[in-house]
Design a protein around this motif. Structure first.
Motif, PDB file in Angstrom:
ATOM      1  N   GLN A 218       0.828  -1.191   0.000  1.00  0.00           N
ATOM      2  CA  GLN A 218       0.000   0.000   0.000  1.00  0.00           C
ATOM      3  C   GLN A 218       0.870   1.251   0.000  1.00  0.00           C
ATOM      4  O   GLN A 218       1.972   1.268   0.526  1.00  0.00           O
ATOM      5  N   ARG A 219       0.354   2.300  -0.625  1.00  0.00           N
ATOM      6  CA  ARG A 219       1.021   3.605  -0.701  1.00  0.00           C
ATOM      7  C   ARG A 219       2.276   3.570  -1.566  1.00  0.00           C
ATOM      8  O   ARG A 219       3.137   4.434  -1.450  1.00  0.00           O
ATOM      9  N   THR A 220       2.380   2.582  -2.450  1.00  0.00           N
ATOM     10  CA  THR A 220       3.438   2.601  -3.456  1.00  0.00           C
ATOM     11  C   THR A 220       2.798   2.907  -4.809  1.00  0.00           C
ATOM     12  O   THR A 220       1.612   2.609  -5.031  1.00  0.00           O
ATOM     13  N   PRO A 221       3.565   3.499  -5.737  1.00  0.00           N
ATOM     14  CA  PRO A 221       2.987   3.821  -7.052  1.00  0.00           C
ATOM     15  C   PRO A 221       2.508   2.604  -7.827  1.00  0.00           C
ATOM     16  O   PRO A 221       1.704   2.743  -8.748  1.00  0.00           O
ATOM     17  N   ALA A 222       3.000   1.410  -7.461  1.00  0.00           N
ATOM     18  CA  ALA A 222       2.643   0.206  -8.213  1.00  0.00           C
ATOM     19  C   ALA A 222       1.247  -0.315  -7.888  1.00  0.00           C
ATOM     20  O   ALA A 222       0.747  -1.205  -8.594  1.00  0.00           O
ATOM     21  N   VAL A 223       0.598   0.218  -6.853  1.00  0.00           N
ATOM     22  CA  VAL A 223      -0.727  -0.291  -6.477  1.00  0.00           C
ATOM     23  C   VAL A 223      -1.727  -0.110  -7.609  1.00  0.00           C
ATOM     24  O   VAL A 223      -2.562  -0.996  -7.870  1.00  0.00           O
ATOM     25  N   ALA A 224      -1.661   1.023  -8.299  1.00  0.00           N
ATOM     26  CA  ALA A 224      -2.601   1.256  -9.404  1.00  0.00           C
ATOM     27  C   ALA A 224      -2.442   0.185 -10.477  1.00  0.00           C
ATOM     28  O   ALA A 224      -3.437  -0.385 -10.956  1.00  0.00           O
TER      29      ALA A 224
END
Length: 302
Positions: A218-224
């Protein structure tokens, strides 16, 4: 494992040129550098001062040998502990990452209450992070997320120990920043693995990688991209309800994601409406311009 990008001809030529130049430099060093000028009567302070000269001149090989000699001759001398600590530093700067990790482990084991043991944890994390990075990767453009991430995980654990045990250490702020980078790196690696599974037709494995990113990074750019991977994987598996949930979550939290249209509908070669083929592929009955496997990587292009 992620399929690695094949190096271009220019990169290959550059690598071999670097190998040649490094070989010439090593030949020059071997002919000019002498072993430490030490006799049986050389004292502890003299050896230590000599080691300091090598450290200041960035002569890491001779610095290592001087520090090792100092410790072997004077294992209980006044410079012994400092020499062990500086040995980690010399190994690390000399691209001897495994030796640096071993030296740090030894220092931490022997001196757990040393006032500078936090520095040993810090150097161990730095060495672990760069353990699978050769000299040429520092000059050639490579994607760090495509490499083996076992060392990155180890480095994250070492930095975590540092900031947990020594939150007020002067090295903790940098360790936290590196942990943030490593966490983003590990998350992105999972996305690249999912892309590899899409190319192989392993859609369940791809979807699971996306879900792992969403649940654990969570809260990393890769989540999207993790949500987009989940949506695509579930579509290909025929699990439309799960796909719709993933798309809705993506649209709610990342409405500008490139795999969403202005209405929040999922855009891809494979959508809930089926396979999207261009007119040439349709007209040629699938012979020309076949659909390519879906790939997700929304990082800014370098």
């Amino acid at each position: 494992m992620v399929a690695r990008r094949q190096p271009s001809t220019g990169e290959i030529i550059l690598k071999y040129a670097l190998i040649f130049l490094l070989s010439m430099a090593l030949v020059g060093c071997s002919s000019n550098d002498e072993l430490p000028d030490v006799t049986a009567d050389t004292g502890e302070q003299q050896i230590y001062e000599q080691a300091q000269r090598y450290l200041r001149s960035n002569n890491w090989d001779l610095a290592v040998r001087s520090l090792q000699l100092l410790e072997s001759r004077y294992p209980f001398g006044k410079y012994a502990e400092q020499a062990q600590l500086e040995l980690i530093y010399a190994h690390y700067n000399g691209y001897e990452q495994e030796a640096a990790v071993e030296a740090a482990d030894r220092f931490i084991r022997l001196h757990p209450s040393h006032p500078n043991v936090d520095y040993a944890y810090y150097l161990k994390g730095l060495a672990a992070h760069s353990a699978n990075e050769d000299l040429f990767s520092r000059f050639l453009p490579t994607d760090e997320a495509e490499r083996d991430t076992s060392q990155a995980r180890e480095a994250f654990a070492e930095f975590n120990q540092l900031v947990t045990r020594f939150p007020d250490s002067p090295y903790s702020p940098d360790a936290r920043a590196r942990m943030l980078h490593l966490r983003n790196l590990l998350a992105r690696h999972e996305i690249l693995v999912a892309n590899y599974y899409f190319r192989r037709g392993a859609y369940l494995a791809a979807a699971n990688r996306g879900r792992y990113v969403v649940e654990n990074f969570q809260r990393t750019p890769a989540v999207a991209d993790g949500l987009a991977v989940m949506a695509q994987g579930y579509i290909l598996l025929g699990l439309d309800d799960l796909a719709e949930d993933a798309i809705a979550t993506l649209a709610l939290n990342y409405p500008d994601h490139p795999n969403l249209d202005k209405n929040g509908e999922f855009k891809s070669v494979y959508t809930l409406d089926g396979l999207q083929r261009n007119w040439i592929n349709k007209a040629s009955f699938g012979l020309f311009f076949p659909p390519t496997p879906p790939q997700f990587d929304t990082r800014p292009k370098l």
